[in-house]
Design a protein around this motif. Structure first.
Motif, PDB file in Angstrom:
ATOM      1  N   ASN A 124       7.955   3.328  -1.789  1.00  0.00           N
ATOM      2  CA  ASN A 124       7.305   3.872  -0.605  1.00  0.00           C
ATOM      3  C   ASN A 124       5.808   4.019  -0.854  1.00  0.00           C
ATOM      4  OD1 ASN A 124       9.963   4.364   0.611  1.00  0.00           O
ATOM      5  ND2 ASN A 124      10.127   5.892  -0.997  1.00  0.00           N
ATOM      6  N   ARG A 125       5.002   3.751   0.201  1.00  0.00           N
ATOM      7  CA  ARG A 125       3.543   3.794   0.048  1.00  0.00           C
ATOM      8  C   ARG A 125       2.913   4.594   1.172  1.00  0.00           C
ATOM      9  NH1 ARG A 125       2.410  -2.408   0.356  1.00  0.00           N
ATOM     10  NH2 ARG A 125       3.294  -1.835   2.327  1.00  0.00           N
ATOM     11  N   TYR A 126       1.870   5.326   0.824  1.00  0.00           N
ATOM     12  CA  TYR A 126       1.080   6.084   1.791  1.00  0.00           C
ATOM     13  C   TYR A 126      -0.389   5.886   1.457  1.00  0.00           C
ATOM     14  CZ  TYR A 126      -1.503   9.978   3.741  1.00  0.00           C
ATOM     15  OH  TYR A 126      -2.443  10.724   4.401  1.00  0.00           O
ATOM     16  N   ALA A 127      -1.223   5.707   2.471  1.00  0.00           N
ATOM     17  CA  ALA A 127      -2.678   5.650   2.287  1.00  0.00           C
ATOM     18  C   ALA A 127      -3.327   6.499   3.378  1.00  0.00           C
ATOM     19  CB  ALA A 127      -3.182   4.216   2.346  1.00  0.00           C
ATOM     20  N   GLY A 128      -4.086   7.506   2.970  1.00  0.00           N
ATOM     21  CA  GLY A 128      -4.850   8.341   3.892  1.00  0.00           C
ATOM     22  C   GLY A 128      -6.317   7.938   3.796  1.00  0.00           C
TER      23      GLY A 128
END
Length: 166
Positions: free
Chosen positions: A18-22
């Protein structure tokens, strides 16, 4: 009455990545807070890579080598453009943890704070981010535009605030 205990689980299974970029603007930089969350099965392989000497303990040099290798894979696959100009990103900090997942197996979370210089100019900015890192792997992907003291989100195809970890 029976109550099942709450369990933290990967919603897409034991093999998800899983990946998240803010994304947000700083005074002179664009910031991308990047999180990758390996579920139990891919975490096993990553933890083996992390503990290079296989002694069961991760030393600071092993962690630094792992992060350098991680960045060598991430940076070419993460495209950040401000007003059409590609921004060269670099790491300004990182962290990692290996919380227990399902069946007592470890998971792995790697957080990297990336920054890159804003191109010259003033006024309204257009920021475009394309994340191709591990795109072939199953898992959730989230990209969020965040307001900051130096910029607010006027128009976006992204959620207005980060939701990762909620």
């Amino acid at each position: 009455v029976f109550v099942a205990p709450a369990v933290a689980a990967h919603p897409l299974g034991l093999s998800s990545v899983n990946r998240y970029a803010g994304v947000k603007l700083q005074a002179r930089e664009v910031e991308v807070d990047y999180l990758i969350d390996y579920a139990e099965i891919p975490a096993y392989a990553e933890i083996e890579r992390l503990d290079a000497d296989r002694d069961g303990a991760v030393t600071p040099p092993e962690r630094d080598r792992y992060v350098a290798s991680f960045l060598a894979q991430l940076l070419p696959s993460l495209e950040v453009r401000v007003d059409g100009t590609r921004v060269t990103m670099h790491s300004v900090g990182h962290g990692m943890e290996a919380p227990t997942g399902q069946n007592g197996l470890s998971t792995l979370r790697v957080a990297i704070e990336l920054r890159g210089p804003l191109p010259r100019g003033a006024g309204r900015r257009t920021v475009r981010v394309v994340d191709r890192h591990l795109a072939e792997r199953g898992g959730w992907r989230e990209l969020a535009a965040e307001a900051s003291p130096w910029g607010r989100v006027v128009s976006s195809s992204l959620p207005p605030s980060p939701r990762a970890g909620r």
